[in-house]
Write an enzyme that holds these catalytic residues in place. Structure first.
Site, mmCIF file in Angstrom:
data_model
loop_
_atom_site.group_PDB
_atom_site.id
_atom_site.type_symbol
_atom_site.label_atom_id
_atom_site.label_comp_id
_atom_site.label_asym_id
_atom_site.label_seq_id
_atom_site.Cartn_x
_atom_site.Cartn_y
_atom_site.Cartn_z
ATOM 1 N N THR A 147 46.990 30.465 35.057
ATOM 2 C CA THR A 147 47.382 30.219 33.669
ATOM 3 C C THR A 147 47.305 31.559 32.940
ATOM 4 O OG1 THR A 147 45.094 29.694 33.137
ATOM 5 C CG2 THR A 147 46.539 27.837 33.666
ATOM 6 N N ARG A 159 47.114 42.894 39.422
ATOM 7 C CA ARG A 159 47.760 43.149 38.134
ATOM 8 C C ARG A 159 47.453 41.992 37.194
ATOM 9 N NH1 ARG A 159 49.492 47.642 36.485
ATOM 10 N NH2 ARG A 159 50.977 46.581 35.131
ATOM 11 N N ILE A 160 47.170 42.324 35.955
ATOM 12 C CA ILE A 160 47.074 41.279 34.933
ATOM 13 C C ILE A 160 48.495 40.887 34.560
ATOM 14 C CG2 ILE A 160 46.413 40.823 32.544
ATOM 15 C CD1 ILE A 160 43.951 42.585 33.048
ATOM 16 N N LEU A 161 48.752 39.588 34.505
ATOM 17 C CA LEU A 161 50.122 39.109 34.292
ATOM 18 C C LEU A 161 50.309 38.614 32.861
ATOM 19 C CD1 LEU A 161 50.235 37.263 37.699
ATOM 20 C CD2 LEU A 161 51.592 39.281 37.087
ATOM 21 N N LEU A 167 43.015 34.977 32.005
ATOM 22 C CA LEU A 167 42.644 35.617 33.276
ATOM 23 C C LEU A 167 41.568 34.817 34.018
ATOM 24 C CD1 LEU A 167 42.950 38.235 35.045
ATOM 25 C CD2 LEU A 167 40.956 39.111 33.790
ATOM 26 N N GLU A 198 37.351 33.098 52.173
ATOM 27 C CA GLU A 198 38.680 33.165 51.543
ATOM 28 C C GLU A 198 39.759 32.831 52.576
ATOM 29 O OE1 GLU A 198 39.565 36.601 49.080
ATOM 30 O OE2 GLU A 198 37.446 37.006 48.779
ATOM 31 N N HIS A 250 40.216 34.253 43.834
ATOM 32 C CA HIS A 250 39.336 35.172 43.104
ATOM 33 C C HIS A 250 37.972 35.188 43.793
ATOM 34 C CE1 HIS A 250 37.787 37.424 39.720
ATOM 35 N NE2 HIS A 250 36.741 36.619 39.712
ATOM 36 N N ARG A 271 53.858 46.219 30.551
ATOM 37 C CA ARG A 271 53.638 45.020 31.363
ATOM 38 C C ARG A 271 54.810 44.050 31.281
ATOM 39 N NH1 ARG A 271 48.680 44.541 33.537
ATOM 40 N NH2 ARG A 271 47.277 45.880 32.397
ATOM 41 N N ASN A 287 46.096 31.668 42.766
ATOM 42 C CA ASN A 287 45.356 32.927 42.893
ATOM 43 C C ASN A 287 44.075 32.645 43.656
ATOM 44 O OD1 ASN A 287 44.665 35.697 42.391
ATOM 45 N ND2 ASN A 287 43.255 35.004 40.784
HETATM 46 C C1 GAR Z 1 40.236 39.528 48.039
HETATM 47 O O1 GAR Z 1 38.846 39.545 48.165
HETATM 48 C C2 GAR Z 1 40.642 38.735 46.819
HETATM 49 O O2 GAR Z 1 39.811 37.654 46.547
HETATM 50 C C3 GAR Z 1 40.511 39.779 45.741
HETATM 51 O O3 GAR Z 1 40.981 40.969 46.313
HETATM 52 C C4 GAR Z 1 40.773 40.925 47.724
HETATM 53 C C5 GAR Z 1 42.093 41.194 48.383
HETATM 54 O O4 GAR Z 1 41.923 41.320 49.763
HETATM 55 N N1 GAR Z 1 41.284 39.429 44.588
HETATM 56 C C6 GAR Z 1 40.937 39.761 43.362
HETATM 57 O O5 GAR Z 1 39.947 40.413 43.098
HETATM 58 C C7 GAR Z 1 41.883 39.261 42.294
HETATM 59 N N2 GAR Z 1 41.304 39.405 41.005
HETATM 60 P P1 GAR Z 1 43.185 41.204 50.729
HETATM 61 O O6 GAR Z 1 44.232 42.209 50.234
HETATM 62 O O7 GAR Z 1 42.636 41.639 52.059
HETATM 63 O O8 GAR Z 1 43.665 39.807 50.698
#
Ligand code: GAR
Length: 210
Positions: free
Chosen positions: A139, A89-91, A142, A172, A107, A63, A105
């Protein structure tokens, strides 16, 4: 002056598309970077003349090495803001601290509930009546940074995880461009681990309309 925005993706990039399509005043999307060569969002960005780059995490031993190289690739675009848009990816802590207060981010849960993966099924299994999404500063811990905005949707009795994911995704696509707009206009500041807004942000104004 425009703020340079670099977007990181791992897949289809629908959140990235929502940000690009929003034509946010004061934001210039300078690059879209993926850790997966087959990420669908790359072609979409290329078709719109946005610079793209691929850094395959499988080419790195660990990583730390991946994140160090990713940081170099990102910083070549002189970003004011880094946006994680489905970047799976976990950063490392060093990477997160390098972009402290300038990396966002999204989520797919109402944090601090349901960190990590499989958030939609987890909310259904817990019997929640509401689910949603959270935009937050990144941050080292996670799915934990200062929360910028959240949107909620109902969980309906027969929902599958896919049904719920689709319902949340539409929220979103509203929240994330608004959060980027709020960032570039300087309306977001972090104090004591919380985002403080002197005035309601665009994201909050949208919810106040309900
Ligand atoms: C989205 O629902 C986002 O919230 C999630 O992945 C999807 C990506 O969709 N992210 C995570 O789970 C991060 N931990 P997209 O590629 O169509 O934007």
């Amino acid at each position: 002056m425009n703020k340079n925005v670099v977007i990181l993706i791992s897949g289809r990039g629908s959140n990235m598309q929502s940000i690009v399509n929003a034509n946010i005043i004061g934001a210039k999307i300078v690059a879209v970077i993926s850790n997966r060569p087959d990420a669908g969002g790359l072609a979409w960005a290329q078709e719109r003349g946005i610079a793209t780059a691929v850094l395959n995490h499988r080419d790195f031993d660990n990583r730390e090495a991946f994140d160090a190289q990713l940081q170099q690739v990102i910083d070549a675009y002189q970003p004011d803001l880094v946006v994680l848009a489905g970047f799976m990816r976990i950063l490392t802590a060093n990477f997160c601290l390098h972009y402290q207060n300038r990396m966002l981010n999204i989520h797919p849960s109402l944090l601090p509930s349901f960190k990590g993966l499989h958030t939609h099924q987890a909310a259904i299994d817990a019997g929640c009546k509401l689910a949603g999404c959270t935009v937050h500063f990144v941050t080292p811990e996670l799915d934990h940074g200062p929360i910028i905005s959240q949107g909620a949707v109902p969980i309906l009795p027969d929902d599958s995880a896919d049904d719920l994911a689709a319902r949340i995704l539409t929220v979103e696509h509203q929240l994330y461009p608004q959060a980027v707009a709020d960032f570039v206009t300087g309306r977001l500041s972090v104090q004591d681990g919380k985002v403080i807004n002197a005035q309601p942000t665009d994201a909050q104004n949208k919810l106040l309309a309900y």
